[in-house]
Design a protein around this motif. Structure first.
Motif, PDB file in Angstrom:
ATOM      1  N   VAL A 286       0.854  -1.194   0.000  1.00  0.00           N
ATOM      2  CA  VAL A 286       0.000   0.000   0.000  1.00  0.00           C
ATOM      3  C   VAL A 286       0.886   1.238   0.000  1.00  0.00           C
ATOM      4  CG1 VAL A 286      -1.982  -1.022   1.152  1.00  0.00           C
ATOM      5  CG2 VAL A 286      -0.141  -0.019   2.520  1.00  0.00           C
ATOM      6  N   ASP A 287       0.222   2.367  -0.185  1.00  0.00           N
ATOM      7  CA  ASP A 287       0.921   3.638  -0.127  1.00  0.00           C
ATOM      8  C   ASP A 287       1.306   3.924   1.323  1.00  0.00           C
ATOM      9  OD1 ASP A 287       1.722   6.155  -1.247  1.00  0.00           O
ATOM     10  OD2 ASP A 287       0.081   6.994  -0.049  1.00  0.00           O
ATOM     11  N   LYS A 290      -1.087   6.116   3.262  1.00  0.00           N
ATOM     12  CA  LYS A 290      -2.317   5.405   3.633  1.00  0.00           C
ATOM     13  C   LYS A 290      -2.065   4.558   4.884  1.00  0.00           C
ATOM     14  CE  LYS A 290      -5.906   2.434   1.826  1.00  0.00           C
ATOM     15  NZ  LYS A 290      -5.904   1.014   1.583  1.00  0.00           N
ATOM     16  N   SER A 293      -1.979   6.800   7.984  1.00  0.00           N
ATOM     17  CA  SER A 293      -3.293   7.263   8.446  1.00  0.00           C
ATOM     18  C   SER A 293      -4.123   6.111   8.997  1.00  0.00           C
ATOM     19  CB  SER A 293      -4.032   7.989   7.315  1.00  0.00           C
ATOM     20  OG  SER A 293      -4.224   7.102   6.244  1.00  0.00           O
ATOM     21  N   GLU A 294      -4.014   4.931   8.426  1.00  0.00           N
ATOM     22  CA  GLU A 294      -4.784   3.781   8.949  1.00  0.00           C
ATOM     23  C   GLU A 294      -4.323   3.392  10.338  1.00  0.00           C
ATOM     24  OE1 GLU A 294      -6.014   0.400   7.068  1.00  0.00           O
ATOM     25  OE2 GLU A 294      -6.750   1.393   5.249  1.00  0.00           O
TER      26      GLU A 294
END
Lengths: 484, 171
Positions: A286-287, A290, A293-294
């Protein structure tokens, strides 16, 4: 302690009684050339390079064997001393093969340097040089070249005084002499064997891992601290094009003197194969934004059910930010673990009274300083938690169920494979920061190589704090150290 | 390989004479050298174990002294002086003659294991050169005929009495 005053080259110097003349001069900015003398070894006085003249003494004296005396008048820069040095170098070079173009020591060779500085004369020796063994394997780790050897006996004294294995000795007499092991013996089981190669003043002893790999003047030296155990030996990591070619001890009288163990070196030279890479959620790349923030929203939501497992490979600066993060969120379940434990099968030494410590992680003291209330991971009650942030390898959580794992680690292990959130971290050679060793000495180290496809934990914590709307204590190692 | 009971008794006595066991390296090596004729690697291990010192320390001593040999040598070791006084008096002729008679080169042993030929540095008998040492005995004022006779006598086990050398008349 009693002090004595003596005159060296017309300069009055005062040193404690019992100091060797060579040390007294060096402490006062007068370098005396030497081959056999080493600060951390018992003087042997066989190379004669450190001869100086002392007034009222009919013959030149070896300064490495002469203790200072009150009222001594020493000359180290007279034409007579220069003549002596030239003569000694001429003798040493009589049987030296001068194969510098194929010698790994060229560029950092004491014989080369001192010949250029103190002699530069042509040899008057027209006869045939004594031919000796050029390739003598002292086991797998070290190769000996008897022709290049100037018989200073530093290596013999290292095995006698540092590693105390008494493996090396000098056989034969006169120009037939050579350094040797007892019949059938090897240096492979000497845990400080590579020290003989660092301290060899010429290219007689070379480590097999570095032979013919790279010329030393192309290597970039970075000061670092060994992460192999809690001793925290000071090291130079020597790199070129992002590859570690060689690791050598950096002198520090308070920690490791001039030595380090072979396991520490091999830890850097043979990088582990199970390096973690990339950033993943549910095993899919994933980025990075991202991911941050997750993880931030997850930690915010489930603060009470989250366990935070610290890494003993973490730097003090990362721990400062981790402390800010856990304090801001109010995470209570904080645990420490030993990322790497001694295993007999690897052949590594558990502990000795020289340098090697039983705790095989570099910064357990730093973890305990930053988080005095952290508990041991073995005391963790799994049922209290639903989420666990696991930092670093070696957590004993691979068999437990019912925990959602967020793993930040430089190594792949079973916990990494089991995790839902993965972020590849960096090893200490790829980081800038500081470690606190078992004696409480905090030492800075610099980044030697660039990490590939992994993320600096420090930056990750900075981003995580920013995501949570908090101003981090500092964004870089310097900022955090200054803020402290 | 082990020390004999008599040698063990001797070692126990020697231990009282030398406070540092390392000093016993030479006496123990002499025991082996006299009994076996050479000090093998096995003997080095034995001495090191007996004295509880590193093996390399014993090996260093063995390689330093030319009196100790690693390999088995002949029953008689002919040590012919090849330094300047003897050389001027014709030691090379004597050496060449021994080589011819025994059909060996310097440093070699005859196939029957009787003789080993070595050249050595000055043995302090310059006045009576050329000379050689066999065991503890000096043979002086050598020439081709005399050396051939000595070899023959040694081979046949004829005892040579060590007498003070009679000095030649110089005119």
């Amino acid at each position: 302690m009693k002090e004595v005053t003596l005159t060296v080259d017309g300069k009055k110097i005062t040193v404690p009684a019992g100091t060797l003349l060579i040390d007294a001069c060096e402490q006062n900015g007068i370098y005396i050339p030497r081959f056999c003398y080493h600060k951390h070894l018992f003087p042997s006085g066989n190379c004669r390079m450190c001869l100086v003249t002392i007034e009222k003494n009919p013959k030149p004296q070896p300064s490495c064997m002469t203790p200072v005396a009150d009222g001594m008048v020493v000359h180290t820069n007279t034409p007579e001393v220069a003549e002596i040095r030239k003569a000694v170098l001429e003798f040493i070079l009589i049987n030296h093969p001068l194969d510098c173009p194929i010698c790994d020591k060229a560029g950092e060779c004491m014989l080369q340097d001192q010949y250029m500085e103190f002699s530069g004369d042509k040899s008057r020796f027209n006869e045939t040089k004594v031919a000796k063994e050029k390739l003598y394997h002292f086991g797998e780790k070290i190769v000996y070249d008897a022709e290049r050897c100037i018989l200073c006996s530093r290596c013999v004294r290292i095995t006698r005084e540092v590693s105390k294995t008494n493996k090396l000795g000098i056989l034969e007499r006169g120009d037939r002499s050579y350094v040797a092991l007892a019949h059938g013996d090897t240096l492979d089981d000497d845990p400080y064997a590579y020290c003989v190669t660092d301290n060899c003043p010429v290219g007689a002893l070379t480590p097999t891992y570095f032979r013919f790999k790279e010329r030393v003047w192309y290597l970039h030296k970075t000061p670092s601290v060994c992460a192999g155990c809690s001793r925290g030996c000071n090291i130079w990591i020597e790199t070129k094009d992002n590859v570690i070619y060689r690791v050598r001890p950096r002198e520090n009288d308070a920690v490791n003197k001039s030595w380090m163990c072979d396991f520490g070196r091999e830890y850097y030279i043979y990088p582990p194969k199970n390096r973690a890479a990339g950033v993943k959620i549910n095993h899919r790349a994933v980025d990075y934004g991202k991911f941050v923030s997750e993880v931030a929203s997850l930690l915010k939501e489930h603060t009470k059910e989250t366990a935070f497992v610290l890494s003993a490979y973490a730097t003090n600066e990362e721990l400062t930010l981790a402390k800010q993060l856990t304090e801001h969120l109010g995470i209570k379940g904080i645990f420490h673990k030993k990322d790497r434990v001694w295993q007999e099968s690897t052949g590594e030494i558990r502990e000795d009274d020289i340098l090697i410590k039983e705790d095989k992680t570099p910064n357990m003291a730093g973890v305990k300083n930053a988080f005095p209330d952290a508990k041991d991971i073995n005391d963790m009650v799994i049922s209290d938690f639903k989420y666990a942030v696991v930092w670093g390898p070696g957590a004993p959580l691979d068999k437990v169920s019912g925990l959602e794992l967020i793993v930040i680690s430089a190594m792949v292990d079973q916990v990494w494979d089991k995790a839902k959130y993965n972020l590849a971290g960096r090893i200490s050679a790829e980081k800038h920061g500081s470690f606190t060793n078992f004696e409480g000495i905090t030492q800075d180290f610099r980044r030697a190589i660039k990490g590939e496809n992994n993320y600096d934990e420090l930056t990750f914590f900075v981003d995580l704090l920013k995501e949570l709307g908090v101003k981090p204590i500092g964004r870089t190692v310097q900022e955090i150290q200054n803020a402290k | 390989m082990d020390f004999t009971d008599a040698e063990k008794k001797e070692i126990a006595y020697l231990r009282t004479r030398y406070p540092d066991p390392r000093s016993l390296t030479l006496p123990l090596m002499w025991m082996i050298q006299k009994r076996e004729g050479f000090v093998s690697n096995e003997a080095v291990d034995l001495i090191a174990a007996e004295l509880e010192i590193p093996t390399i320390w014993v090996e260093e001593v063995r390689s330093w002294y030319s009196m100790f040999t690693e390999k088995k040598e002949g029953k008689f070791v002919l040590e012919v002086c090849n330094n300047i006084s003897c050389a001027m008096l014709g030691s090379q002729d004597v050496i060449d003659h021994i080589c011819e008679v025994l059909k060996i080169k310097v440093g070699e042993t005859t196939p029957d294991g009787m003789f080993t030929l070595k050249t050595v540095e000055c043995l302090g008998s310059c006045g009576t050169g050329p000379m050689m040492q066999v065991g503890d005995r000096y043979y002086e004022l050598l020439d081709e005929n005399k050396v051939e006779q000595i070899l023959e006598d040694l081979r046949n086990g004829k005892e040579h009495e060590q007498k003070p050398q009679e000095w030649p008349e110089y005119k």
